[in-house]
Design a protein around this motif. Sequence first.
Motif, short mmCIF file in Angstrom:
data_model
loop_
_atom_site.label_atom_id
_atom_site.label_comp_id
_atom_site.label_asym_id
_atom_site.label_seq_id
_atom_site.Cartn_x
_atom_site.Cartn_y
_atom_site.Cartn_z
N TRP A 175 0.81 -1.22 0.00
CA TRP A 175 0.00 0.00 0.00
C TRP A 175 0.85 1.27 0.00
CZ3 TRP A 175 0.80 3.43 3.94
CH2 TRP A 175 1.40 2.94 5.11
N MET A 176 2.12 1.19 0.32
CA MET A 176 2.95 2.39 0.48
C MET A 176 3.19 3.12 -0.84
SD MET A 176 3.77 -0.28 2.57
CE MET A 176 5.31 -0.99 2.02
N ILE A 177 3.37 2.36 -1.92
CA ILE A 177 3.65 3.01 -3.21
C ILE A 177 2.46 3.85 -3.69
CG2 ILE A 177 4.30 2.62 -5.60
CD1 ILE A 177 6.50 2.06 -3.56
N PRO A 178 1.23 3.28 -3.76
CA PRO A 178 0.11 4.15 -4.14
C PRO A 178 -0.11 5.30 -3.17
CG PRO A 178 -0.67 1.97 -3.44
CD PRO A 178 0.81 1.87 -3.62
N ALA A 179 0.20 5.10 -1.88
CA ALA A 179 0.04 6.18 -0.91
C ALA A 179 0.96 7.35 -1.26
CB ALA A 179 0.34 5.67 0.50
N ARG A 180 2.19 7.07 -1.62
CA ARG A 180 3.13 8.14 -1.96
C ARG A 180 2.74 8.82 -3.26
NH1 ARG A 180 7.08 9.95 0.25
NH2 ARG A 180 8.08 9.12 2.12
N ILE A 181 2.28 8.03 -4.23
CA ILE A 181 1.87 8.61 -5.51
C ILE A 181 0.68 9.55 -5.31
CG2 ILE A 181 0.86 8.07 -7.76
CD1 ILE A 181 2.48 5.47 -7.72
N VAL A 182 -0.32 9.10 -4.56
CA VAL A 182 -1.52 9.91 -4.32
C VAL A 182 -1.18 11.15 -3.51
CG1 VAL A 182 -3.74 9.94 -3.13
CG2 VAL A 182 -3.12 7.99 -4.56
N ARG A 183 -0.34 11.02 -2.50
CA ARG A 183 0.04 12.17 -1.67
C ARG A 183 0.68 13.26 -2.53
NH1 ARG A 183 5.05 13.75 0.24
NH2 ARG A 183 4.99 15.16 2.05
N GLY A 184 1.62 12.87 -3.39
CA GLY A 184 2.27 13.86 -4.25
C GLY A 184 1.30 14.59 -5.15
N LYS A 185 0.31 13.88 -5.69
CA LYS A 185 -0.69 14.50 -6.55
C LYS A 185 -1.60 15.42 -5.75
CE LYS A 185 -2.95 14.80 -10.52
NZ LYS A 185 -2.34 15.37 -11.73
N VAL A 186 -1.98 15.00 -4.54
CA VAL A 186 -2.86 15.82 -3.70
C VAL A 186 -2.17 17.11 -3.28
CG1 VAL A 186 -4.05 15.92 -1.47
CG2 VAL A 186 -4.24 13.89 -2.90
N LEU A 187 -0.88 17.06 -2.99
CA LEU A 187 -0.14 18.27 -2.62
C LEU A 187 -0.21 19.33 -3.72
CD1 LEU A 187 3.07 16.79 -0.94
CD2 LEU A 187 1.18 17.98 0.18
N ALA A 188 -0.23 18.88 -4.97
CA ALA A 188 -0.35 19.83 -6.08
C ALA A 188 -1.79 20.28 -6.29
CB ALA A 188 0.21 19.20 -7.36
N LEU A 189 -2.74 19.34 -6.16
CA LEU A 189 -4.14 19.66 -6.43
C LEU A 189 -4.74 20.59 -5.38
CD1 LEU A 189 -5.60 16.21 -7.58
CD2 LEU A 189 -5.29 18.26 -8.99
N LYS A 190 -4.34 20.46 -4.14
CA LYS A 190 -5.01 21.24 -3.09
C LYS A 190 -4.68 22.72 -3.17
CE LYS A 190 -1.71 20.86 0.76
NZ LYS A 190 -1.56 20.40 2.15
N GLU A 191 -3.70 23.10 -3.98
CA GLU A 191 -3.38 24.51 -4.19
C GLU A 191 -4.08 25.09 -5.41
OE1 GLU A 191 -1.74 26.00 -1.90
OE2 GLU A 191 -1.21 24.16 -0.82
N ARG A 192 -4.85 24.26 -6.12
CA ARG A 192 -5.54 24.73 -7.32
C ARG A 192 -6.73 25.58 -6.95
NH1 ARG A 192 -4.59 21.14 -11.64
NH2 ARG A 192 -6.02 22.43 -12.86
N GLU A 193 -7.20 26.38 -7.94
CA GLU A 193 -8.26 27.35 -7.69
C GLU A 193 -9.57 26.70 -7.27
OE1 GLU A 193 -6.35 27.21 -10.29
OE2 GLU A 193 -5.24 29.10 -10.38
#
Length: 304
Positions: A175-193
Amino acid sequence: MSERPEGARPPALSGSELPDYAQAPEWLTVLRRFRRHRAAMASAVVLLIVVACAAGAGVIAPHGATEQHLDRILEPPSRDFLLGSDTLGRDNLSRILYGGRISLLVGGAVALMSGVIGTSVGLVAGYYGRWVDAVLMRLADTMLALPGLMVVIIAARILGDGVWDVVIVLAGITWMIPARIVRGKVLALKEREFVEAARALGVPNRRIIVRHLLPNLAGEVMVSVSLTVAAAILAESTLSFLGLGVSATRTATWGNMLGGNEGFVIIAPWLVWAPGLAIVVTALCVNFVGDGLRDSLDPTQDHR
């Protein structure tokens, strides 16, 4: 250039003149991109055949999974036993078809379970950040730092050799690999308008995560899950080869068929290469399909 009379409608555009985003919904665009990926398309067809054969083993298999012919032990491939027979006179082809059900079930269940856990952890860690992110990511780092095979062996000894025991063990280390992939994407998405606007409107965090962030992660999650299927099938085969996977006394799998017959590789090679080939073909097809999904879902790729 002639002027259009006031109030007149603009001329309609033909389908070829419409921009790509206006011609078809996104899922259809992704499907068209995937169809251009020849290796992925061919692999998807082969994988569907493998799944269909395993699912229809009760109809396709020439013999029962446990049916014994003690007068025809270790018979080489023939008209009656297309892939030979084993040490108990059981049809190798039939056992591969029935065993494919369990191997594919393990691969799919592990991928689904690890995908759900990893996506949930990644979403929470990436969205809330701070100490929540630190705790969850340090946990993931710790799990990644542990020797995977050692952890699997210890966990398998503790839980047992049932199908769902193996699924839980393998999901716990993937589960760790998808967790890291999703976290990285969320860090970028949560700053979107659109996320900032939802926060300004007072939308609850749970709704933002489920309705705004999760749909934008579908591509990454789908690719990660598809690649985990192949890894889980190979891991189950490794465990069975070591005598720690699904017990052969419970049910046949490609892994325990391979692991239980390694001593006959010279005198009865069909007992080894047949399940081994099934594992290799399935793992390759799943990986190619995963590559095709990754390329199709990435808008920056050149799909011409």
